[in-house]
Each structure stands twice: as structure tokens, then as C-alpha cells.
Design a protein around this motif. Structure first.
Motif, PDB file in Angstrom:
ATOM      1  N   TYR A   1      41.398 -17.050  -7.003  1.00  0.00           N
ATOM      2  CA  TYR A   1      40.708 -16.314  -8.067  1.00  0.00           C
ATOM      3  C   TYR A   1      39.636 -17.214  -8.677  1.00  0.00           C
ATOM      4  O   TYR A   1      39.931 -18.311  -9.154  1.00  0.00           O
ATOM      5  CB  TYR A   1      41.678 -15.876  -9.161  1.00  0.00           C
ATOM      6  N   TYR A   2      38.386 -16.747  -8.626  1.00  0.00           N
ATOM      7  CA  TYR A   2      37.272 -17.481  -9.211  1.00  0.00           C
ATOM      8  C   TYR A   2      37.062 -16.994 -10.637  1.00  0.00           C
ATOM      9  O   TYR A   2      36.733 -15.831 -10.874  1.00  0.00           O
ATOM     10  CB  TYR A   2      36.006 -17.268  -8.378  1.00  0.00           C
ATOM     11  N   GLY A   3      37.279 -17.894 -11.600  1.00  0.00           N
ATOM     12  CA  GLY A   3      37.169 -17.548 -13.010  1.00  0.00           C
ATOM     13  C   GLY A   3      35.829 -17.914 -13.600  1.00  0.00           C
ATOM     14  O   GLY A   3      34.792 -17.801 -12.942  1.00  0.00           O
ATOM     15  N   ARG A   4      35.833 -18.388 -14.822  1.00  0.00           N
ATOM     16  CA  ARG A   4      34.595 -18.723 -15.533  1.00  0.00           C
ATOM     17  C   ARG A   4      33.827 -19.800 -14.771  1.00  0.00           C
ATOM     18  O   ARG A   4      34.417 -20.684 -14.158  1.00  0.00           O
ATOM     19  CB  ARG A   4      34.912 -19.216 -16.945  1.00  0.00           C
ATOM     20  N   ASN A   5      32.517 -19.719 -14.846  1.00  0.00           N
ATOM     21  CA  ASN A   5      31.659 -20.654 -14.110  1.00  0.00           C
ATOM     22  C   ASN A   5      32.112 -20.715 -12.651  1.00  0.00           C
ATOM     23  O   ASN A   5      32.106 -19.717 -11.951  1.00  0.00           O
ATOM     24  CB  ASN A   5      31.673 -22.036 -14.772  1.00  0.00           C
TER      25      ASN A   5
ATOM     26  N   ASP B   1      35.252 -22.156 -11.876  1.00  0.00           N
ATOM     27  CA  ASP B   1      36.687 -22.431 -11.873  1.00  0.00           C
ATOM     28  C   ASP B   1      37.347 -21.662 -10.728  1.00  0.00           C
ATOM     29  O   ASP B   1      36.895 -20.580 -10.341  1.00  0.00           O
ATOM     30  CB  ASP B   1      37.316 -21.992 -13.195  1.00  0.00           C
ATOM     31  N   LEU B   2      38.435 -22.221 -10.220  1.00  0.00           N
ATOM     32  CA  LEU B   2      39.145 -21.583  -9.114  1.00  0.00           C
ATOM     33  C   LEU B   2      40.642 -21.795  -9.276  1.00  0.00           C
ATOM     34  O   LEU B   2      41.107 -22.931  -9.442  1.00  0.00           O
ATOM     35  CB  LEU B   2      38.690 -22.159  -7.774  1.00  0.00           C
ATOM     36  N   ALA B   3      41.406 -20.704  -9.218  1.00  0.00           N
ATOM     37  CA  ALA B   3      42.862 -20.775  -9.195  1.00  0.00           C
ATOM     38  C   ALA B   3      43.332 -20.376  -7.807  1.00  0.00           C
ATOM     39  O   ALA B   3      42.745 -19.491  -7.173  1.00  0.00           O
ATOM     40  CB  ALA B   3      43.470 -19.848 -10.244  1.00  0.00           C
ATOM     41  N   GLY B   4      44.395 -21.018  -7.321  1.00  0.00           N
ATOM     42  CA  GLY B   4      44.918 -20.705  -6.003  1.00  0.00           C
ATOM     43  C   GLY B   4      46.432 -20.695  -5.979  1.00  0.00           C
ATOM     44  O   GLY B   4      47.070 -21.519  -6.653  1.00  0.00           O
ATOM     45  N   LEU B   5      46.991 -19.756  -5.230  1.00  0.00           N
ATOM     46  CA  LEU B   5      48.433 -19.666  -5.048  1.00  0.00           C
ATOM     47  C   LEU B   5      48.700 -19.327  -3.591  1.00  0.00           C
ATOM     48  O   LEU B   5      48.155 -18.345  -3.065  1.00  0.00           O
ATOM     49  CB  LEU B   5      49.027 -18.591  -5.957  1.00  0.00           C
TER      50      LEU B   5
ATOM     51  N   PHE C   1      39.330 -26.936 -12.632  1.00  0.00           N
ATOM     52  CA  PHE C   1      38.478 -26.849 -13.812  1.00  0.00           C
ATOM     53  C   PHE C   1      37.103 -27.435 -13.479  1.00  0.00           C
ATOM     54  O   PHE C   1      37.009 -28.585 -13.037  1.00  0.00           O
ATOM     55  CB  PHE C   1      39.074 -27.629 -14.985  1.00  0.00           C
ATOM     56  N   SER C   2      36.055 -26.669 -13.688  1.00  0.00           N
ATOM     57  CA  SER C   2      34.690 -27.173 -13.509  1.00  0.00           C
ATOM     58  C   SER C   2      34.193 -27.671 -14.858  1.00  0.00           C
ATOM     59  O   SER C   2      33.730 -26.904 -15.697  1.00  0.00           O
ATOM     60  CB  SER C   2      33.783 -26.071 -12.955  1.00  0.00           C
ATOM     61  N   ILE C   3      34.291 -28.970 -15.072  1.00  0.00           N
ATOM     62  CA  ILE C   3      33.889 -29.562 -16.340  1.00  0.00           C
ATOM     63  C   ILE C   3      32.379 -29.532 -16.496  1.00  0.00           C
ATOM     64  O   ILE C   3      31.836 -29.278 -17.571  1.00  0.00           O
ATOM     65  CB  ILE C   3      34.409 -31.006 -16.445  1.00  0.00           C
ATOM     66  N   SER C   4      31.683 -29.773 -15.399  1.00  0.00           N
ATOM     67  CA  SER C   4      30.218 -29.730 -15.346  1.00  0.00           C
ATOM     68  C   SER C   4      29.843 -29.430 -13.905  1.00  0.00           C
ATOM     69  O   SER C   4      30.710 -29.414 -13.019  1.00  0.00           O
ATOM     70  CB  SER C   4      29.623 -31.062 -15.806  1.00  0.00           C
ATOM     71  N   PRO C   5      28.555 -29.194 -13.594  1.00  0.00           N
ATOM     72  CA  PRO C   5      28.181 -28.917 -12.197  1.00  0.00           C
ATOM     73  C   PRO C   5      28.594 -30.009 -11.220  1.00  0.00           C
ATOM     74  O   PRO C   5      28.802 -29.739 -10.039  1.00  0.00           O
ATOM     75  CB  PRO C   5      26.657 -28.762 -12.272  1.00  0.00           C
ATOM     76  N   GLY C   6      28.735 -31.245 -11.709  1.00  0.00           N
ATOM     77  CA  GLY C   6      29.075 -32.345 -10.815  1.00  0.00           C
ATOM     78  C   GLY C   6      30.460 -32.913 -10.999  1.00  0.00           C
ATOM     79  O   GLY C   6      30.807 -33.923 -10.382  1.00  0.00           O
TER      80      GLY C   6
ATOM     81  N   PHE D   1      53.566 -33.181  -7.903  1.00  0.00           N
ATOM     82  CA  PHE D   1      52.501 -32.871  -8.851  1.00  0.00           C
ATOM     83  C   PHE D   1      51.314 -33.766  -8.529  1.00  0.00           C
ATOM     84  O   PHE D   1      51.483 -34.937  -8.171  1.00  0.00           O
ATOM     85  CB  PHE D   1      52.956 -33.128 -10.299  1.00  0.00           C
ATOM     86  N   SER D   2      50.107 -33.229  -8.655  1.00  0.00           N
ATOM     87  CA  SER D   2      48.922 -34.039  -8.360  1.00  0.00           C
ATOM     88  C   SER D   2      47.786 -33.696  -9.304  1.00  0.00           C
ATOM     89  O   SER D   2      47.768 -32.622  -9.922  1.00  0.00           O
ATOM     90  CB  SER D   2      48.469 -33.844  -6.912  1.00  0.00           C
ATOM     91  N   LEU D   3      46.842 -34.606  -9.388  1.00  0.00           N
ATOM     92  CA  LEU D   3      45.621 -34.419 -10.176  1.00  0.00           C
ATOM     93  C   LEU D   3      44.458 -34.931  -9.342  1.00  0.00           C
ATOM     94  O   LEU D   3      44.382 -36.131  -9.059  1.00  0.00           O
ATOM     95  CB  LEU D   3      45.698 -35.148 -11.509  1.00  0.00           C
ATOM     96  N   ARG D   4      43.589 -34.049  -8.936  1.00  0.00           N
ATOM     97  CA  ARG D   4      42.449 -34.403  -8.084  1.00  0.00           C
ATOM     98  C   ARG D   4      41.157 -34.343  -8.894  1.00  0.00           C
ATOM     99  O   ARG D   4      40.927 -33.380  -9.630  1.00  0.00           O
ATOM    100  CB  ARG D   4      42.366 -33.424  -6.901  1.00  0.00           C
ATOM    101  N   THR D   5      40.330 -35.348  -8.743  1.00  0.00           N
ATOM    102  CA  THR D   5      39.028 -35.384  -9.421  1.00  0.00           C
ATOM    103  C   THR D   5      37.926 -35.433  -8.360  1.00  0.00           C
ATOM    104  O   THR D   5      38.007 -36.231  -7.425  1.00  0.00           O
ATOM    105  CB  THR D   5      38.905 -36.601 -10.338  1.00  0.00           C
ATOM    106  N   ARG D   6      36.921 -34.599  -8.514  1.00  0.00           N
ATOM    107  CA  ARG D   6      35.799 -34.560  -7.573  1.00  0.00           C
ATOM    108  C   ARG D   6      34.494 -34.738  -8.351  1.00  0.00           C
ATOM    109  O   ARG D   6      34.215 -33.980  -9.298  1.00  0.00           O
ATOM    110  CB  ARG D   6      35.776 -33.238  -6.799  1.00  0.00           C
TER     111      ARG D   6
END
Length: 285
Positions: free
Chosen positions: A214-218, A220-224, A247-252, A277-282
């Protein structure tokens, strides 16, 4: 000409890609997040018809860039478990020398085929491939609503074959996979993916995955996603659940917390489940 050089390093005793295996699950839990060091993953020439009717790539290629792909395939921006990336019943080789091409069959149908080095090692690139005869081959035929949406609206069938290694390190393997994903209202992406193989070298003998993006605001993407799998010569069924929110914090800048739950780990019958549990940053420059 396209090229990509990567340098991958682990900062813990077990890299994220192998946390599932370390815990007794037959599962790749962090696709591409490994400790493989310096890699030449792409170095290929692309030739296209002026009208876009066909495309050809020759050189150091990554077959997972075009074999059995769909809109949530990227481990950098979508799911991280291999069960929801390239189908784990496919014995896909590492990046290496190969030839791949695609052709439009009509306004909605297409075909893609490849021949690549089944023994490829991107940390030690080699041109000695076709003389060895140890090849990975694939053929895919698919349907899309339009070629500008081929990664979003896509239904396809893929056949593949990996020859046995001359040194006996890998047996012959082959199989077929089916994938269906559709981008509804440009927000919802339900998907269904299944595969079966001879099972001599691929991770799973049989696998079925289903889920929703599911593509949310800006952006953002949720996946199940939920996966069922069985492996050759191992009794039992393994189930994998993955949920994430990007979470898309900014375009980059994107931050993605995720949860993976693996029930009935095939490599450890004494354990009921594994939770990661994981936390990925791009960061994109």
C-alpha cells in the motif's frame, strides 16, 4: 553502458542475510545485506530498438534484475525476505557474464530470455563461461496493462534451467514460477507468486507467497506478505510472515522498520518459531 561496483561489509558476527539460517530457519532474511566484500555487479551494454520493440543486454549482468520481477521485488525499498523477492525456488546465479533480451509481442504481451554464467562470482569476475557450458537459462512470457507499467501491472510465467557444475559442486536444477501483481488505483498492489523446482540446489522445492503493498502519503509504502514453503529432503512446512512500513522522510531519505516471523523453522525442528525485527535506512544522493 551500465556499471555498478558494490562494497558490502557486515558489522556483526552474522550478517542480516543469514540471521534466519543462523537461527535454524531455511530462510534468507536480509536479501543483499551480506559480507561479500568488493563486487562487480553490473558492467553491460544495452541496445534498444528505436521504437522500443526489443532490448538486448550483454556483459556482466544480474539476472535478478529481470527474472521474475514485480513491483515489490527490491530488497532496498520493499520486502527483505527472499520469499517475497526473486522466487526462492529459482536457483539464480550470482552476477556474471551473460546475455539477456526482451521483446514486445503485442501491445500487452512480452517475452524475456537470458543465458548467464551459473558459476558466476562477482568478487572474481571471469570471461571463461560459455566454454565451460555451466549455464543458467531462463524464458519468461508475460502480460501487462501497458509497457510504461510493466513493473506494476504484471502477470507472467517463467521457466528456468541451471546446468550441473563440472566439478560436482552443484547438481542440475530446473523449474517454473508464476507471478501476478496489479497496481489498483495507484495505491494498492496485491500479489500472488508460486514456484516449483527439481529442488537440488534452489532454496525451496515449492513455494507460495501472497500479500499486499500500500502506497500512502508521498512515497510511503506498507507491505504485508505470507509465504509457505517446503524443501527437498526436509520434512515439514515452513511459514514466513513479513510486515514493514517505509517512511519517506525526504526525497533522499527512507527509514523502514520491519518484522519477520518464521513458523516451524525447517532446519531446527525443536524450535517453534523465530522472530526478527529490523530497521533499514536508505540514503539516495
Amino acid at each position: 553502458m551500465t556499471f555498478k561496483i558494490e562494497d558490502r561489509h557486515g558489522y556483526t558476527d552474522v550478517a542480516p542475510q543469514f540471521l534466519g539460517l543462523d537461527g535454524g530457519a531455511l530462510s534468507i532474511t536480509g536479501t543483499a545485506f551480506n559480507d561479500n566484500g568488493l563486487l562487480l555487479t553490473n558492467l553491460f551494454w544495452t541496445q534498444r530498438a528505436e521504437n522500443g520493440a526489443w532490448t538486448l543486454q550483454v556483459g556482466q549482468i544480474d539476472v535478478t534484475d529481470f527474472v521474475d520481477i514485480y513491483g515489490l521485488v527490491s530488497p532496498y525499498s520493499g520486502f527483505q525476505n527472499l520469499s517475497f523477492n526473486t522466487n526462492p525456488t529459482i536457483n539464480t546465479p550470482n552476477q556474471g557474464i551473460g546475455i539477456a533480451g526482451g521483446i514486445k509481442l503485442s501491445e500487452n504481451f512480452y517475452a524475456v530470455a537470458s543465458v548467464a554464467d551459473a558459476n558466476a562470482d562477482p568478487s572474481d569476475p571471469s570471461l571463461d563461461v560459455f566454454s565451460d557450458g555451466n549455464l543458467f537459462k531462463s524464458f519468461e512470457i508475460g502480460y501487462t496493462s501497458g509497457f510504461d507499467r510493466i513493473y506494476f501491472d504484471n502477470v507472467h510465467l517463467t521457466l528456468w534451467h541451471a546446468e550441473a557444475a563440472d566439478d560436482g559442486s552443484r547438481a542440475e536444477d530446473y523449474g517454473a514460477v508464476f507471478s501476478a501483481a496489479w497496481f489498483v488505483d495507484n495505491k494498492w498492489m496485491p500479489f500472488f507468486r508460486a514456484g516449483a523446482s527439481k529442488g537440488t540446489a534452489a532454496l525451496y522445492d515449492r513455494s507460495v507467497s501472497a500479500g499486499l503493498g500500500y502506497y500512502g502519503r508521498n512515497t510511503d509504502l506498507a507491505g504485508l506478505g505470507l509465504n509457505w514453503a517446503e524443501a527437498r529432503n526436509i520434512d515439514g512446512d515452513q511459514f514466513t510472515l513479513e510486515a514493514f512500513y517505509r517512511f519517506s522522510i525526504s526525497p533522499g531519505l527512507q527509514i523502514t522498520p520491519s518484522l519477520q516471523f518464521i513458523s516451524n523453522p525447517l532446519l531446527n525442528p525443536n524450535q517453534d518459531s523465530i522472530t526478527l525485527f529490523s530497521l533499514r535506512t536508505r540514503i539516495v544522493f
